[in-house]
Design a protein around this motif. Structure first.
Motif, mmCIF file in Angstrom:
data_model
loop_
_atom_site.group_PDB
_atom_site.id
_atom_site.type_symbol
_atom_site.label_atom_id
_atom_site.label_comp_id
_atom_site.label_asym_id
_atom_site.label_seq_id
_atom_site.Cartn_x
_atom_site.Cartn_y
_atom_site.Cartn_z
ATOM 1 N N ILE A 102 -99.284 1.523 92.236
ATOM 2 C CA ILE A 102 -99.079 1.647 90.799
ATOM 3 C C ILE A 102 -97.643 1.272 90.443
ATOM 4 O O ILE A 102 -96.743 1.375 91.273
ATOM 5 C CB ILE A 102 -99.410 3.067 90.280
ATOM 6 C CG1 ILE A 102 -98.485 4.121 90.896
ATOM 7 C CG2 ILE A 102 -100.882 3.401 90.519
ATOM 8 C CD1 ILE A 102 -98.617 5.500 90.251
ATOM 9 N N ALA A 103 -97.482 0.822 89.207
ATOM 10 C CA ALA A 103 -96.161 0.450 88.687
ATOM 11 C C ALA A 103 -96.019 1.062 87.298
ATOM 12 O O ALA A 103 -96.424 0.453 86.305
ATOM 13 C CB ALA A 103 -96.013 -1.063 88.637
ATOM 14 N N PRO A 104 -95.492 2.288 87.214
ATOM 15 C CA PRO A 104 -95.304 2.908 85.900
ATOM 16 C C PRO A 104 -94.375 2.068 85.019
ATOM 17 O O PRO A 104 -93.332 1.596 85.470
ATOM 18 C CB PRO A 104 -94.676 4.264 86.234
ATOM 19 C CG PRO A 104 -95.089 4.535 87.652
ATOM 20 C CD PRO A 104 -95.117 3.183 88.303
ATOM 21 N N GLN A 105 -94.782 1.881 83.772
ATOM 22 C CA GLN A 105 -93.981 1.167 82.783
ATOM 23 C C GLN A 105 -93.355 2.223 81.879
ATOM 24 O O GLN A 105 -94.064 2.974 81.213
ATOM 25 C CB GLN A 105 -94.849 0.202 81.979
ATOM 26 C CG GLN A 105 -95.575 -0.814 82.850
ATOM 27 C CD GLN A 105 -94.635 -1.689 83.631
ATOM 28 O OE1 GLN A 105 -93.941 -2.531 83.066
ATOM 29 N NE2 GLN A 105 -94.599 -1.507 84.947
ATOM 30 N N LEU A 106 -92.041 2.299 81.900
ATOM 31 C CA LEU A 106 -91.326 3.387 81.248
ATOM 32 C C LEU A 106 -90.544 2.894 80.038
ATOM 33 O O LEU A 106 -89.833 1.875 80.115
ATOM 34 C CB LEU A 106 -90.386 4.051 82.250
ATOM 35 C CG LEU A 106 -91.040 4.497 83.569
ATOM 36 C CD1 LEU A 106 -89.988 5.006 84.535
ATOM 37 C CD2 LEU A 106 -92.104 5.536 83.313
ATOM 38 N N VAL A 123 -99.205 3.071 82.972
ATOM 39 C CA VAL A 123 -99.189 2.725 84.384
ATOM 40 C C VAL A 123 -100.021 1.471 84.630
ATOM 41 O O VAL A 123 -101.189 1.408 84.244
ATOM 42 C CB VAL A 123 -99.745 3.895 85.242
ATOM 43 C CG1 VAL A 123 -99.837 3.500 86.709
ATOM 44 C CG2 VAL A 123 -98.872 5.129 85.080
ATOM 45 N N LEU A 124 -99.410 0.481 85.261
ATOM 46 C CA LEU A 124 -100.152 -0.675 85.763
ATOM 47 C C LEU A 124 -100.628 -0.324 87.163
ATOM 48 O O LEU A 124 -99.933 0.372 87.908
ATOM 49 C CB LEU A 124 -99.263 -1.922 85.796
ATOM 50 C CG LEU A 124 -98.807 -2.467 84.449
ATOM 51 C CD1 LEU A 124 -97.858 -3.645 84.656
ATOM 52 C CD2 LEU A 124 -99.993 -2.880 83.599
ATOM 53 N N ASP A 148 -100.094 5.399 95.314
ATOM 54 C CA ASP A 148 -100.584 6.618 94.669
ATOM 55 C C ASP A 148 -101.647 7.274 95.558
ATOM 56 O O ASP A 148 -102.844 7.114 95.339
ATOM 57 C CB ASP A 148 -101.142 6.274 93.285
ATOM 58 C CG ASP A 148 -101.433 7.491 92.436
ATOM 59 O OD1 ASP A 148 -101.015 8.602 92.818
ATOM 60 O OD2 ASP A 148 -102.079 7.325 91.391
ATOM 61 N N LEU A 149 -101.201 8.027 96.534
ATOM 62 C CA LEU A 149 -102.099 8.617 97.533
ATOM 63 C C LEU A 149 -103.032 9.668 96.950
ATOM 64 O O LEU A 149 -104.157 9.835 97.418
ATOM 65 C CB LEU A 149 -101.288 9.217 98.685
ATOM 66 C CG LEU A 149 -100.489 8.209 99.503
ATOM 67 C CD1 LEU A 149 -99.528 8.930 100.445
ATOM 68 C CD2 LEU A 149 -101.418 7.281 100.277
ATOM 69 N N ASN A 150 -102.579 10.401 95.929
ATOM 70 C CA ASN A 150 -103.411 11.467 95.360
ATOM 71 C C ASN A 150 -104.067 11.049 94.043
ATOM 72 O O ASN A 150 -104.671 11.877 93.362
ATOM 73 C CB ASN A 150 -102.611 12.752 95.176
ATOM 74 C CG ASN A 150 -101.411 12.561 94.270
ATOM 75 O OD1 ASN A 150 -101.189 11.490 93.719
ATOM 76 N ND2 ASN A 150 -100.627 13.615 94.134
ATOM 77 N N ASP A 151 -103.957 9.784 93.671
ATOM 78 C CA ASP A 151 -104.628 9.211 92.499
ATOM 79 C C ASP A 151 -104.333 9.972 91.201
ATOM 80 O O ASP A 151 -105.204 10.142 90.360
ATOM 81 C CB ASP A 151 -106.139 9.135 92.745
ATOM 82 C CG ASP A 151 -106.830 8.169 91.790
ATOM 83 O OD1 ASP A 151 -106.175 7.211 91.338
ATOM 84 O OD2 ASP A 151 -108.017 8.387 91.473
ATOM 85 N N ASN A 152 -103.065 10.380 91.035
ATOM 86 C CA ASN A 152 -102.709 11.094 89.807
ATOM 87 C C ASN A 152 -101.935 10.212 88.820
ATOM 88 O O ASN A 152 -101.480 10.689 87.790
ATOM 89 C CB ASN A 152 -101.916 12.368 90.117
ATOM 90 C CG ASN A 152 -100.526 12.097 90.659
ATOM 91 O OD1 ASN A 152 -100.190 10.966 91.027
ATOM 92 N ND2 ASN A 152 -99.708 13.132 90.741
ATOM 93 N N GLU A 187 -94.871 10.209 98.246
ATOM 94 C CA GLU A 187 -95.545 8.917 98.307
ATOM 95 C C GLU A 187 -94.544 7.790 98.538
ATOM 96 O O GLU A 187 -93.435 7.814 98.005
ATOM 97 C CB GLU A 187 -96.328 8.685 97.012
ATOM 98 C CG GLU A 187 -97.451 9.687 96.842
ATOM 99 C CD GLU A 187 -98.119 9.623 95.485
ATOM 100 O OE1 GLU A 187 -99.299 10.007 95.424
ATOM 101 O OE2 GLU A 187 -97.482 9.212 94.496
ATOM 102 N N PRO A 188 -94.944 6.775 99.328
ATOM 103 C CA PRO A 188 -94.049 5.634 99.573
ATOM 104 C C PRO A 188 -93.743 4.893 98.271
ATOM 105 O O PRO A 188 -94.644 4.676 97.453
ATOM 106 C CB PRO A 188 -94.853 4.737 100.513
ATOM 107 C CG PRO A 188 -95.927 5.603 101.087
ATOM 108 C CD PRO A 188 -96.206 6.650 100.063
#
Length: 154
Positions: free
Chosen positions: A103-107, A127-128, A60-64, A71-72
């Motif tokens: 980050i690992a978004p939990q969907l 988001v984790l 999360d390069l832009n911290d959003n 982003e990779p």
């Protein structure tokens, strides 16, 4: 009910600390394999109660708090929750990498906890997060630590 003698009660904490120390060592029998990744490779796992399946990890390069197209990102995790994220070391500076969180978004309906086979997000996505500049396991505790650090905790 049998009671412990004073000497037995004193021996318990020492024995317990020995068990904890041995467990922390990993207990390997010499078969451990050291993985040396090439520069630009980060690896770890996503865990809630158990490993999380179908999670995508991104830097999360832009911290959003979202995985943006620039982003990779990793491939979706399998049943072991493992991720491998690679990034172009010529495109990102060391400072960018050290300041970014993985980050690992939990969907809802997508990410599954392998411990019980249930979705990780019931009512809402969340988001984790790992602390900035670190790879490894991403879980609720690392998320709380990252939040604390963002709020000024040292």
């Amino acid at each position: 009910m049998k009671t412990l003698s004073r000497s037995s009660r004193l021996a318990l904490p020492g024995g317990l600390s020995m068990v904890v120390a041995l467990a922390a060592c990993g207990g390997g029998g010499g078969d451990s394999e050291t993985v040396i990744d090439p520069p630009g490779t980060l690896r770890g796992s996503v865990v809630v109660n158990g490993p999380v399946r179908n999670a995508v990890v991104c830097m999360d390069l832009n911290d959003n708090g979202a995985c943006d197209s620039a982003e990779p990102v990793s491939a979706a995790t399998g049943s072991n929750g493992a991720y491998v994220l690679t990034y172009d070391t010529t495109s990102l500076t060391a400072a960018q990498v050290s300041e970014a969180s993985l980050i690992a978004p939990q969907l809802r309906g997508v990410t599954i906890d392998s411990a019980d086979g249930l979705v990780t997000a019931y009512d809402a996505d969340y988001v984790l997060r790992q602390v900035p500049g670190r790879a490894g396991q991403i879980n609720p505790l690392t998320t709380l630590l990252a939040k604390g650090m963002a709020d000024g905790m040292t």
